[in-house]
Design a protein around this motif. Sequence first.
Motif, mmCIF file in Angstrom:
data_model
loop_
_atom_site.group_PDB
_atom_site.id
_atom_site.type_symbol
_atom_site.label_atom_id
_atom_site.label_comp_id
_atom_site.label_asym_id
_atom_site.label_seq_id
_atom_site.Cartn_x
_atom_site.Cartn_y
_atom_site.Cartn_z
ATOM 1 N N ALA A 252 24.865 33.324 61.649
ATOM 2 C CA ALA A 252 25.356 34.603 61.139
ATOM 3 C C ALA A 252 25.283 34.644 59.617
ATOM 4 O O ALA A 252 24.907 35.666 59.024
ATOM 5 C CB ALA A 252 26.792 34.840 61.611
ATOM 6 N N THR A 253 25.623 33.522 58.968
ATOM 7 C CA THR A 253 25.553 33.463 57.509
ATOM 8 C C THR A 253 24.117 33.632 57.021
ATOM 9 O O THR A 253 23.843 34.356 56.061
ATOM 10 C CB THR A 253 26.117 32.128 57.004
ATOM 11 O OG1 THR A 253 27.481 32.010 57.416
ATOM 12 C CG2 THR A 253 26.029 32.041 55.481
ATOM 13 N N PHE A 254 23.171 32.982 57.719
ATOM 14 C CA PHE A 254 21.753 33.080 57.343
ATOM 15 C C PHE A 254 21.260 34.518 57.476
ATOM 16 O O PHE A 254 20.601 35.052 56.577
ATOM 17 C CB PHE A 254 20.915 32.154 58.223
ATOM 18 C CG PHE A 254 19.434 32.320 58.044
ATOM 19 C CD1 PHE A 254 18.790 31.743 56.969
ATOM 20 C CD2 PHE A 254 18.684 33.069 58.941
ATOM 21 C CE1 PHE A 254 17.424 31.888 56.783
ATOM 22 C CE2 PHE A 254 17.318 33.226 58.771
ATOM 23 C CZ PHE A 254 16.692 32.635 57.683
ATOM 24 N N GLN A 258 20.024 37.131 54.434
ATOM 25 C CA GLN A 258 18.709 37.783 54.439
ATOM 26 C C GLN A 258 18.808 39.292 54.632
ATOM 27 O O GLN A 258 17.789 39.986 54.712
ATOM 28 C CB GLN A 258 17.850 37.188 55.577
ATOM 29 C CG GLN A 258 17.606 35.698 55.472
ATOM 30 C CD GLN A 258 16.876 35.306 54.219
ATOM 31 O OE1 GLN A 258 15.888 35.965 53.835
ATOM 32 N NE2 GLN A 258 17.319 34.248 53.559
ATOM 33 N N LYS A 259 20.079 39.766 54.689
ATOM 34 C CA LYS A 259 20.360 41.189 54.866
ATOM 35 C C LYS A 259 19.810 41.758 56.167
ATOM 36 O O LYS A 259 19.397 42.922 56.248
ATOM 37 C CB LYS A 259 19.835 42.008 53.662
ATOM 38 C CG LYS A 259 20.413 41.575 52.328
ATOM 39 C CD LYS A 259 19.985 42.508 51.208
ATOM 40 C CE LYS A 259 20.489 42.015 49.860
ATOM 41 N NZ LYS A 259 21.950 41.804 49.825
#
Length: 261
Positions: A252-254, A258-259
């Motif tokens: 989820a953070t990645f 990366q928007k």
Amino acid sequence: MTLKIAVCVKYVPDATGDRRFADDTTTDREGVDGLLSELDEYGVEQALRIAEANEGAEVTVLTVGPDDAKDALRKALSMGADKAVHVNDDDVHGSDVIATSAILAAALTRTGFDLVVCGMASTDGTMGVLPALLAERLNIPQATLLSEVAVTGTTVTGRRDGDAASEQVQAALPAVISVTDQSGEARYPSFKGIMAAKKKPVTSLDLDDLDIDADTVGLTGAWTKVEQITARPARTKGTIVTDEGDGGKQLATFLADQKFI
């Protein structure tokens, strides 16, 4: 009266190969294997079906290209076409679709035709405008992007499928048509067809035969050309997420970074 069907085909670089541009910004046709454009196989197939439904009909395949373009013609002949015409001239190199349509129109006028069949686009240029240009140069009607086609008497009819509806179209012969990849699977050449193709006539023509000025074709006469080429960046190594109980959080953070979310 014998129905004369002409099919315009193109020799293109294999889409599964390492396709690239040559130093003069034209498509590199020597550094990769070539073949008959897959979309043009549908044109050959529909021409053969029309011929089979009209006794005595004759199918001629035409191409513009270098020596190796004969391979595309041989494939079409092995599928069942009766004869071929190859326009081969060094001055043709670099021709855009405008020049190609002029060359093909001159060759068609010389060989004669009742119906001109094209694929929906080439698999290298993918412009899809050649049939319309041919119809304009030959001053005959066009019926393009057909998924179903038939010839009865002096009329060609077909179905054009759109996003919201299907149209039934027709044109009086002589005419130009193009067919889509939904028109019916192209047949595989049989061993008998491959052997028979070796004995079928292939007529070679150059620009002088067609009374075309070399300055109007090739790179010199091109209306469109590639000005600059930039190689696609090499693919970078991806991010590997090791799941030690927090894999979902890392993912989820990645995605957020990366928007994507």
